[in-house]
Write a protein that holds these residues in place. Structure first.
Motif, mmCIF file in Angstrom:
data_model
loop_
_atom_site.group_PDB
_atom_site.id
_atom_site.type_symbol
_atom_site.label_atom_id
_atom_site.label_comp_id
_atom_site.label_asym_id
_atom_site.label_seq_id
_atom_site.Cartn_x
_atom_site.Cartn_y
_atom_site.Cartn_z
ATOM 1 N N THR A 143 125.134 51.164 33.508
ATOM 2 C CA THR A 143 123.991 51.131 34.423
ATOM 3 C C THR A 143 122.674 51.479 33.747
ATOM 4 O O THR A 143 121.638 51.441 34.388
ATOM 5 N N GLY A 144 122.713 51.856 32.462
ATOM 6 C CA GLY A 144 121.489 52.173 31.739
ATOM 7 C C GLY A 144 120.953 53.569 31.998
ATOM 8 O O GLY A 144 119.788 53.846 31.708
ATOM 9 N N LEU A 145 121.775 54.447 32.550
ATOM 10 C CA LEU A 145 121.356 55.815 32.822
ATOM 11 C C LEU A 145 121.672 56.714 31.633
ATOM 12 O O LEU A 145 122.619 56.464 30.896
ATOM 13 N N ALA A 146 120.905 57.767 31.485
ATOM 14 C CA ALA A 146 121.207 58.772 30.467
ATOM 15 C C ALA A 146 122.163 59.790 31.075
ATOM 16 O O ALA A 146 122.041 60.137 32.246
ATOM 17 N N LEU A 147 123.121 60.254 30.280
ATOM 18 C CA LEU A 147 124.082 61.251 30.735
ATOM 19 C C LEU A 147 124.039 62.455 29.810
ATOM 20 O O LEU A 147 124.074 62.305 28.589
ATOM 21 N N VAL A 148 123.967 63.632 30.404
ATOM 22 C CA VAL A 148 124.081 64.880 29.660
ATOM 23 C C VAL A 148 125.344 65.564 30.166
ATOM 24 O O VAL A 148 125.465 65.857 31.354
ATOM 25 N N SER A 149 126.276 65.796 29.269
ATOM 26 C CA SER A 149 127.533 66.454 29.616
ATOM 27 C C SER A 149 127.461 67.908 29.158
ATOM 28 O O SER A 149 127.457 68.179 27.967
ATOM 29 N N PRO A 150 127.411 68.854 30.102
ATOM 30 C CA PRO A 150 127.216 70.247 29.714
ATOM 31 C C PRO A 150 128.461 70.945 29.182
ATOM 32 O O PRO A 150 128.347 71.962 28.510
ATOM 33 N N THR A 151 129.649 70.441 29.485
ATOM 34 C CA THR A 151 130.845 71.210 29.134
ATOM 35 C C THR A 151 131.952 70.415 28.457
ATOM 36 O O THR A 151 132.818 71.015 27.839
ATOM 37 N N ALA A 152 131.993 69.127 28.582
ATOM 38 C CA ALA A 152 133.118 68.350 28.052
ATOM 39 C C ALA A 152 133.164 68.456 26.529
ATOM 40 O O ALA A 152 132.135 68.441 25.855
ATOM 41 N N THR A 153 134.363 68.563 25.992
ATOM 42 C CA THR A 153 134.531 68.757 24.551
ATOM 43 C C THR A 153 135.192 67.571 23.849
ATOM 44 O O THR A 153 135.480 67.653 22.667
ATOM 45 N N ASP A 154 135.462 66.500 24.557
ATOM 46 C CA ASP A 154 136.102 65.324 23.963
ATOM 47 C C ASP A 154 135.116 64.622 23.032
ATOM 48 O O ASP A 154 134.020 64.236 23.447
ATOM 49 N N ASP A 155 135.492 64.457 21.775
ATOM 50 C CA ASP A 155 134.621 63.826 20.772
ATOM 51 C C ASP A 155 134.176 62.428 21.172
ATOM 52 O O ASP A 155 133.111 61.964 20.769
ATOM 53 N N ARG A 156 134.972 61.739 21.956
ATOM 54 C CA ARG A 156 134.681 60.349 22.304
ATOM 55 C C ARG A 156 133.517 60.207 23.279
ATOM 56 O O ARG A 156 132.909 59.145 23.372
ATOM 57 N N ILE A 157 133.196 61.248 24.024
ATOM 58 C CA ILE A 157 132.189 61.132 25.077
ATOM 59 C C ILE A 157 130.824 60.748 24.520
ATOM 60 O O ILE A 157 130.197 59.803 24.985
ATOM 61 N N SER A 158 130.354 61.445 23.514
ATOM 62 C CA SER A 158 129.018 61.135 22.980
ATOM 63 C C SER A 158 129.005 59.819 22.204
ATOM 64 O O SER A 158 127.942 59.300 21.898
ATOM 65 N N GLN A 159 130.170 59.277 21.919
ATOM 66 C CA GLN A 159 130.243 58.003 21.205
ATOM 67 C C GLN A 159 130.230 56.806 22.148
ATOM 68 O O GLN A 159 130.202 55.668 21.695
ATOM 69 N N VAL A 160 130.240 57.048 23.456
ATOM 70 C CA VAL A 160 130.278 55.955 24.431
ATOM 71 C C VAL A 160 129.006 55.135 24.380
ATOM 72 O O VAL A 160 129.034 53.919 24.514
ATOM 73 N N GLY A 161 127.872 55.774 24.171
ATOM 74 C CA GLY A 161 126.620 55.034 24.149
ATOM 75 C C GLY A 161 125.471 55.877 23.650
ATOM 76 O O GLY A 161 125.585 57.098 23.516
ATOM 77 N N PRO A 162 124.340 55.226 23.382
ATOM 78 C CA PRO A 162 123.187 55.937 22.810
ATOM 79 C C PRO A 162 122.502 56.888 23.784
ATOM 80 O O PRO A 162 121.723 57.730 23.360
ATOM 81 N N LEU A 163 122.785 56.779 25.065
ATOM 82 C CA LEU A 163 122.150 57.664 26.052
ATOM 83 C C LEU A 163 123.138 58.675 26.624
ATOM 84 O O LEU A 163 122.926 59.209 27.706
ATOM 85 N N VAL A 164 124.219 58.925 25.895
ATOM 86 C CA VAL A 164 125.229 59.882 26.329
ATOM 87 C C VAL A 164 125.195 61.070 25.370
ATOM 88 O O VAL A 164 125.360 60.902 24.164
ATOM 89 N N PHE A 165 124.971 62.265 25.933
ATOM 90 C CA PHE A 165 124.793 63.461 25.110
ATOM 91 C C PHE A 165 125.753 64.561 25.545
ATOM 92 O O PHE A 165 125.912 64.804 26.736
ATOM 93 N N GLN A 166 126.348 65.241 24.584
ATOM 94 C CA GLN A 166 127.177 66.410 24.830
ATOM 95 C C GLN A 166 126.379 67.644 24.440
ATOM 96 O O GLN A 166 125.810 67.691 23.348
ATOM 97 N N VAL A 167 126.331 68.640 25.300
ATOM 98 C CA VAL A 167 125.574 69.850 25.012
ATOM 99 C C VAL A 167 126.371 70.785 24.113
ATOM 100 O O VAL A 167 125.870 71.303 23.132
ATOM 101 N N GLY A 168 127.610 71.011 24.452
ATOM 102 C CA GLY A 168 128.435 71.942 23.699
ATOM 103 C C GLY A 168 129.089 71.278 22.498
ATOM 104 O O GLY A 168 128.989 70.067 22.305
ATOM 105 N N PRO A 169 129.765 72.080 21.703
ATOM 106 C CA PRO A 169 130.436 71.529 20.523
ATOM 107 C C PRO A 169 131.651 70.700 20.920
ATOM 108 O O PRO A 169 132.287 70.964 21.939
ATOM 109 N N ALA A 170 131.946 69.717 20.120
ATOM 110 C CA ALA A 170 133.114 68.882 20.353
ATOM 111 C C ALA A 170 134.375 69.660 19.991
ATOM 112 O O ALA A 170 134.325 70.648 19.259
ATOM 113 N N ALA A 171 135.491 69.211 20.498
ATOM 114 C CA ALA A 171 136.767 69.897 20.246
ATOM 115 C C ALA A 171 137.061 69.973 18.762
ATOM 116 O O ALA A 171 137.572 70.984 18.272
ATOM 117 N N SER A 172 136.733 68.944 17.993
ATOM 118 C CA SER A 172 136.992 68.975 16.554
ATOM 119 C C SER A 172 136.176 70.075 15.870
ATOM 120 O O SER A 172 136.658 70.738 14.953
#
Length: 181
Positions: A143-172
């Motif tokens: 949909t072209g929206l930006a996403l900020v994920s405050p708690t998810a730790t799955d490494d794949r989340i921030s790799q979904v797209g250029p407007l997807v951001f993880q705040v916390g550290p990834a599980a790795s």
């Protein structure tokens, strides 16, 4: 140049033939200028009907409002509201927070909430668990929206797209830090 030189011979090319490539390039310049004037610009697609009232000043928050993570969702909503209001200078645009519950991270409720909020928000903050957040990341990318994920730790989340951001550290990164200590 080579074709002209071969067709005329070296002596004729040196005498007058060297002018032909320049004349040919002048014809090409004239033709390209004519075409440029006659052809209009390609129109840009009008994207405004997709989300005509969406704004970066409206932030969507999608967190669980029932189940074992409901308290954590409430705490994050409250912290987000405080964070958006904190330090706002006089006259600065107000950042409005639109919140909808997703049940106990129910995928169907998450989809309905995103659909409702995407018409007025350009930024989404949410989900708590990696599974629903991965689904939300995919939907926000489409949909072209930006996403900020405050708690998810799955490494794949921030790799979904250029407007997807993880705040916390990834599980790795957490695993690596744990092994180092």
């Amino acid at each position: 140049i080579m074709a002209c030189r071969l067709a005329l011979g070296d002596a004729a090319f040196a005498d007058y033939g060297w002018r032909f490539p320049f004349l040919f390039s002048a014809l090409l310049v004239a033709l390209s200028a004519y075409l440029r004037l006659k052809l209009g610009e390609s129109p840009l697609p009008d994207l405004s009907p997709l989300r005509p009232y969406a704004s970066v000043f409206h932030v969507a928050a999608l967190f669980p409002d029932s189940g074992e993570y409901a308290g954590y969702g409430r705490a994050l909503r409250a912290a987000l509201a405080e964070g958006l209001a904190w330090g706002r200078m006089a006259g600065a645009p107000v950042l409005e927070l639109d919140t909808l519950g997703t049940g106990a991270s129910d995928p169907a409720r998450l989809a309905v909430a995103l659909e409702e909020l995407s018409g007025r928000c350009d930024v989404v903050v949410g989900e708590l668990l990696s599974g629903p957040t991965l689904s939300l990341a995919t939907a926000t990318r489409l949909t072209g929206l930006a996403l900020v994920s405050p708690t998810a730790t799955d490494d794949r989340i921030s790799q979904v797209g250029p407007l997807v951001f993880q705040v916390g550290p990834a599980a790795s990164a957490i695993d690596e830090a744990t092994r180092a200590h």
